[in-house]
Design an enzyme around this catalytic site. Structure first.
Site, short mmCIF file in Angstrom:
data_model
loop_
_atom_site.label_atom_id
_atom_site.label_comp_id
_atom_site.label_asym_id
_atom_site.label_seq_id
_atom_site.Cartn_x
_atom_site.Cartn_y
_atom_site.Cartn_z
N TYR A 46 -9.41 11.42 3.46
CA TYR A 46 -9.50 11.25 2.01
C TYR A 46 -10.80 11.82 1.46
O TYR A 46 -10.86 12.30 0.34
CB TYR A 46 -9.39 9.77 1.62
CG TYR A 46 -8.10 9.14 2.09
CD1 TYR A 46 -6.89 9.45 1.48
CD2 TYR A 46 -8.07 8.27 3.18
CE1 TYR A 46 -5.69 8.90 1.92
CE2 TYR A 46 -6.89 7.70 3.62
CZ TYR A 46 -5.70 8.02 2.99
OH TYR A 46 -4.53 7.48 3.44
N HIS A 62 0.85 -1.20 0.00
CA HIS A 62 0.00 0.00 0.00
C HIS A 62 0.89 1.25 0.00
O HIS A 62 1.76 1.41 0.85
CB HIS A 62 -0.95 0.00 1.20
CG HIS A 62 -1.98 1.09 1.05
ND1 HIS A 62 -3.18 0.88 0.41
CD2 HIS A 62 -1.95 2.40 1.38
CE1 HIS A 62 -3.85 2.02 0.37
NE2 HIS A 62 -3.12 2.96 0.95
O1 X8Z Z 1 -4.21 5.35 0.94
C1 X8Z Z 1 -4.16 6.14 0.00
C2 X8Z Z 1 -2.81 6.63 -0.51
C3 X8Z Z 1 -1.80 6.68 0.56
S1 X8Z Z 1 -2.04 8.00 1.65
C4 X8Z Z 1 -2.31 5.67 -1.57
N1 X8Z Z 1 -5.30 6.53 -0.62
C5 X8Z Z 1 -6.60 6.04 -0.21
C6 X8Z Z 1 -6.78 4.57 -0.50
O2 X8Z Z 1 -5.97 4.01 -1.24
O3 X8Z Z 1 -7.74 3.98 -0.02
C7 X8Z Z 1 -5.38 7.49 -1.72
C8 X8Z Z 1 -6.83 7.49 -2.10
C9 X8Z Z 1 -7.59 6.87 -0.98
ZN ZN Z 2 -1.92 9.90 0.86
#
Ligand code: X8Z
Ligand code: ZN
Length: 607
Positions: free
Chosen positions: A516, A347
């Site tokens: 987010y 991730h």
């Molecule tokens: O977790 C993230 C990033 C790291 S801060 C890749 N995101 C959320 C997810 O993947 O669930 C970005 C969009 C939402």
């Molecule tokens: Zn992020």
């Protein structure tokens, strides 16, 4: 991100903690003064920084090489940092009500509280950090090897690849159900972690950990919850229009027996393991097939883009705005690809491991558009870190956590068809109304589809922390929220044997998620503001700030503030607004929304 796991543990809190620290109870101590407060933050900031560096170093090693030893080392380093942080929050309570404290010191004291605390019982604290490492490691190592464990095992990357490309509903169901088995063993560990997190939160005066999370936004927990509901109400009509159109299109591929009229959509058919973004089903829902190719994935593969070219392209966007190049160590120390010989947490995250411009990303980059966008997202975190690391430790961070998440995403909004053509990733810029609708629909599958998912994860966790949702109802309540907000349903019967929330990284790793949702709103506000700074006059969806130094200067000024001011001030400096506001998102998607309403006319929308 920096201190991902620890931050997750320490994240968010603002109300005054109970005055239980040793100094507060010391007999006949002189009343603390403003000068004492200043001396306190000057002492404790560097101490916390030193412990933070040890813990993020151990976490970096564990995240990029999961085994029992690295798990143990990370848990211990996290415990040590958490012990120091817990004591500091309690010690700081003695400055409550002290007059004459200067602004910077007051802000540092406030930020210290927002970082939170763990249980004061050392054994409980160690149990908490050990559970944290174990849960995120379980997620990172998760694999599906078939019902009898005999099939070739597939990890999340492989299962996600299938979810993205396959339109065979049986194969999709197998991948979906398979991944959702990895979280079953997490359930008792997760429930225990909830107890321990609540213990820490209560010791410093919060009703529960969810209250603590919601206190990090200069608002009371209740007012913050209402604020998220207000923002959701602004954008929900657009989500509903998109849902209605997508469901009708999916019926054409999967039939009305699988995708029923006026009912939630089965969660395995949206091209993503969590149905959080629906970009991958664009070929099934493309408004005007054959008009313009927006297939960036195909171009990346055909032109043999490797991780290096993708990351350099990301960096080049930021430097085109007048921001600094990434340090040489970024290229030496980052993890760009999934190693073949060890377990890692794929991730994506961005780090400043030693809090001295030691910027790194950790990703398992694939030659596809999603990875290209995620690289820009992660570099947004790195550039924030780059421009705030020289502030005192307790003034570092995003104005709030949604700001940190929104920077890179606001840059992605400038990756317009014109910019992609410049990169050679699409052949033509769609020139007519049909082309515009194609582009906007694809964009909405990424950005609008996400909104309710961004909101519901913490609606679930807030209620878990408050006890409104009990362990016996974890899974049932999860699916109630997914139905209510996303209009989705589980593709298979579920029971309390399952623990579907744990199949999402941020639940396993204890990373708050409302950030987010807020970022999806804020990124359009940032984009609008940077386009204004660039002197752009046309419709918002046509603007790219690539190469514009005035837009870059506006961005940089906000990044340099770090967390030194309340977020409404940082937002004002950037946008001239003091409130988060969905109107920029709605302006951006105005042409699409009009078109969706025409398509949906006569349909029974909703679920
Ligand atoms: O977790 C993230 C990033 C790291 S801060 C890749 N995101 C959320 C997810 O993947 O669930 C970005 C969009 C939402
Ligand atoms: Zn992020």
């Amino acid at each position: 991100m920096k201190n991902l796991i620890l931050l997750a543990l320490l994240c968010a809190c603002a109300a005054a903690p109970a005055a239980t620290g040793p100094a507060a109870s010391a007999p006949a101590a002189a009343a603390p003064t403003a000068a004492d407060a200043k001396a306190f933050v000057e002492k404790v900031g560097p101490e916390l920084r030193a412990a933070g560096i040890k813990s993020s170093t151990a976490q970096w090693i564990q995240n990029t090489y999961i085994n029992d030893d690295t798990d143990r080392a990370a848990s211990q380093a996290n415990e040590a940092a958490l012990a120091l942080q817990t004591q500091a929050v309690k010690d700081a309570a003695r400055f409550k009500g002290v007059t004459g404290i200067d602004d910077a010191t007051a802000r540092m004291l406030e930020n210290l509280r927002v970082r939170g605390a763990g249980p004061s019982d050392a054994a409980h604290r160690m149990e908490l950090t050990t559970l944290g490492t174990k849960l995120s490691g379980t997620y990172g190592k998760g694999k599906w090897c078939g019902p009898d464990g005999k099939k070739e095992c597939r990890d999340l990357e492989q299962l996600s690849q299938l979810m993205a490309k396959s339109h065979d509903s049986a194969a999709l169901l197998d991948a979906w159900a398979g991944w959702h088995t990895i979280s079953k063993p997490m359930r008792p560990l997760f429930a225990r972690r909830v107890e321990l997190l609540n213990e820490g939160a209560r010791e410093i005066g919060y009703a529960n950990e969810g209250d603590r999370w919601r206190s990090g936004y200069e608002l009371t927990p209740d007012a913050f919850e209402k604020e998220t509901d207000r923002l959701w109400a602004q954008v929900k009509p657009l989500y509903d229009d998109l849902h209605c159109y997508v469901r009708a299109q999916l019926q054409k591929t999967y039939g009305k027996d699988q995708v029923k009229d006026a009912a939630p959509i089965p969660a395995h058919l949206l091209g993503n393991m969590w149905a959080q973004e629906w970009t991958n089903i664009y070929p099934l829902v493309e408004p005007y097939p054959g008009q313009t190719s927006l297939d960036v994935d195909a171009a990346l593969v055909a032109q043999k883009w490797d991780w290096k070219k993708m990351v350099q392209t990301g960096e080049a966007f930021y430097t085109s705005l007048g921001l600094d190049p990434l340090p040489e160590t970024f290229w030496q120390r980052s993890m760009f690809l999934k190693p073949r010989d060890r377990e890692v947490i794929c991730h994506a995250s961005a780090w400043d491991v030693q809090n001295d411009n030691d910027l790194r990303i950790k990703m398992c980059i694939k030659p596809n558009e999603e990875s290209l966008e995620t690289i820009h997202h992660e570099l947004g975190h790195n550039y924030y870190q780059h421009y705030h690391y020289q502030l005192p430790y307790l003034l570092q961070g995003g104005a709030h956590d949604g700001f940190h998440e929104a920077i890179g995403d606001s840059i992605v909004l400038s990756m317009t068809p014109g910019y992609l053509k410049q990169l050679g990733l699409i052949a033509q810029v769609p020139a007519d109304e049909k082309g515009l609708i194609d582009v906007q629909l694809k964009d909405a599958l990424t950005r609008v589809a996400f909104l309710p998912f961004g909101l519901l994860i913490d609606k679930w966790r807030w209620d878990v922390f408050s006890g409104k949702i009990q362990p016996a109802d974890y899974n049932k309540s999860w699916w109630e929220l997914r139905r209510k907000y996303q209009g989705l349903e589980a593709p298979l019967p579920r029971s309390e044997e399952d623990f579907d929330p744990g199949a999402k990284f941020h639940v396993a790793a204890n990373v708050p998620y409302t950030r987010y949702f807020l970022a999806r709103i804020l990124q359009f506000q940032f984009h609008r503001a940077m386009c204004q700074a660039a002197g752009f006059k046309g419709p918002l969806h046509e603007c790219s700030i690539y190469g514009n130094k005035a837009a870059g200067a506006r961005l940089r000024a906000m990044l340099e503030l770090g967390r030194s001011k309340p977020w409404p001030e940082a937002l004002f400096a950037m946008t001239g607004q003091r409130e988060m506001d969905g109107s920029a998102l709605l302006d951006y998607f105005a042409p699409l929304q009009k078109w969706l309403k025409e398509q949906n006319a006569g349909q029974k929308c909703g679920w």
